[in-house]
Scaffold this active site. Structure first.
Site: not given
Ligand SMILES: Cc1cc2nc3c(=O)[nH]c(=O)nc-3n(C[C@H](O)[C@H](O)[C@H](O)COP(=O)(O)OP(=O)(O)OC[C@H]3O[C@@H](n4cnc5c(N)ncnc54)[C@H](O)[C@@H]3O)c2cc1C
Length: 320
Positions: A175, A225, A300
Site C-alpha cells: 500500500r 479500510s 491507510e
C-alpha cells in the site's frame, strides 16, 4: 483565494474549472465543507501547465482521484484541488500491454481487461477508485497490489516537468509507492497482463465481488479500510478488523460516524457524519489498540486539511 485568477486557470483547462463545490457531495465518505476551486484537467499537458502555473504563482494545491481514501475537513478546502477523473480516462490496448490514463475508474478497467481476455487484474474489480489513486496507494486486494502489473508510470512534478519511470523505480511496497511522498501527479500508466480465458476471468471476478459484498459494507459511505494490516500484529493477533472488533468497537458511534457492524476496519457515515466525528472515532481506536496490544496500526486513509495538507487520519492520537 484572492491570488487565484480563475480566468487564467480556465484558459489552461477549458471547461474544467468549478467553484464552491460541496466536498460532502463529491466525496465517497460524504463528508467535508466546500472546495473553493476544483479543476478537472483532460490531458497530461493541462496537468503540466496547471502545475507550472501554480508553481510560478507559489500556490499550493492538492490532487485527488475519486476521493475513496480521503477525509476532507468540515471547513472544506481553500487550496485549489485538481481532480483526475473521467475527463482523463482513455485506454489503449496493444495485445497484453495496456496504456491507461490516470482518471480511469478501476472497476471499469477490470471489466475491459476481462472482455479482452486478459488475466491478472481480477483482484481490482471491486475497488472504487481511479487508476492514479490505485497506483499511488499500490492498492489491490487478495494480498496483491497493482504495482506488480505496472510497466511504467507517467507523472508530472510540482514545476510541470513530465517524467516516465519504470516499475522498478516506483518503490512499490505494501500500500505504498514513491508517489505518496514525491508530490508528483500520475497522469498515465502502462500495465502488463497475461492472456487468459474470458469465462474463467469472469468467474473469478464474480467470486471476488460476492466475497466483498459479504465482508464489506457497500451501502453506507466509507473510505474502505481505515488501517493497514501490520504483518507483526497480524501474525501475533490478527487483522486490524479482528482486533478492533475484539476490543468492542463494532457499532461504536461519534455523531453520524459508526464503526461498521459488518467489518470493524470500516467507519461508515450513517448520515450527517462530520470529519471531526470520524477523526475522534479513529483516534479512540488507534489509542486503544496501542494501549492494549502494544502495536501501532498505520492508517491507510488520509485527512485533508483546509490548506490542502495531507495528514495521517489518526493524527489526533499523539501517543504513537
Ligand atoms: C468501499 C471501499 C472499498 C475499498 N477497497 C479497497 C481495496 O480492496 N483495496 C485497496 O487497496 N483500496 C481499497 N479502497 C481504498 C481506495 O479505493 C483505493 O486506495 C483507491 O485506489 C484510491 O483511489 P482514488 O482515486 O479514490 O484516490 P483518492 O482517494 O482520491 O486519493 C488517494 C491518494 O492518492 C493520491 N492521488 C490520487 N490520484 C492521484 C494521481 N493521479 N497522482 C498522484 N497521486 C494521486 C491523493 O493525493 C491521495 O494521497 C476502498 C475504498 C472504499 C471506499
Amino acid at each position: 483565494m484572492e491570488r487565484i485568477n480563475v480566468a487564467e486557470l480556465s484558459k489552461i483547462c477549458p471547461g474544467g474549472v468549478l467553484q464552491n463545490v460541496s466536498l460532502a457531495e463529491i466525496s465517497q465518505w460524504g463528508v467535508g465543507g466546500k472546495a473553493d476551486i476544483l479543476i478537472r484537467p483532460s490531458t497530461t499537458k493541462q496537468v503540466a501547465d496547471l502545475r507550472s502555473w501554480f508553481y510560478r504563482n507559489s500556490i499550493h494545491h492538492f490532487t485527488i482521484g475519486s476521493t475513496s481514501n480521503l477525509l476532507f475537513s468540515d471547513e472544506g478546502l481553500r487550496a485549489p484541488c485538481v481532480q483526475l477523473g473521467n475527463r482523463l480516462s482513455q485506454l489503449t490496448m496493444y495485445s497484453n500491454i495496456v496504456h491507461v490514463q490516470a482518471g480511469v475508474w478501476v472497476p471499469s478497467l477490470a471489466r475491459r481487461l476481462m472482455l479482452a481476455g486478459l488475466t491478472g487484474g481480477e483482484h481490482i474489480c471491486g475497488i472504487p477508485g481511479t487508476l492514479g489513486g490505485l497506483v499511488c496507494m499500490n492498492g489491490g486486494s487478495q494480498r496483491k497490489g497493482i504495482g506488480s502489473n505496472v510497466v511504467s508510470v507517467e507523472s508530472v512534478d510540482t514545476t510541470g516537468n513530465i517524467f516516465h519511470r519504470f516499475a522498478s523505480e516506483c518503490n512499490f511496497s505494501y500500500r505504498n509507492s514513491i508517489y505518496q511522498a514525491n508530490n508528483e501527479v500520475i497522469t498515465s500508466v502502462t500495465l502488463k497482463f497475461s492472456p487468459g480465458k474470458l469465462s474463467n476471468i469472469r468467474q473469478d471476478m464474480l467470486a471476488i465481488l460476492a466475497d466483498r459484498s459479504r465482508k464489506f459494507p457497500r451501502k453506507l459511505p466509507s473510505c474502505g479500510s481505515v488501517f493497514k494490516s501490520n504483518p507483526e500484529m497480524y501474525a501475533e493477533i490478527g487483522s486490524p478488523g479482528l482486533i478492533i472488533e475484539k476490543l468492542g468497537f463494532k457499532g461504536r458511534r461519534q455523531g453520524g460516524a459508526q464503526v461498521s457492524l459488518q467489518h470493524a476496519n470500516f467507519i461508515v457515515n450513517t448520515g450527517g457524519a462530520t470529519a471531526s466525528n470520524i477523526l475522534k472515532l479513529i483516534a479512540e481506536i488507534s489509542l486503544e489498540v496501542k494501549n492494549s496490544t502494544g502495536h501501532y496500526m498505520e492508517p491507510e486513509a488520509f485527512y485533508v486539511t483546509p490548506h490542502g495538507e495531507k495528514l495521517p487520519i489518526d493524527y489526533l492520537n499523539n501517543s504513537k
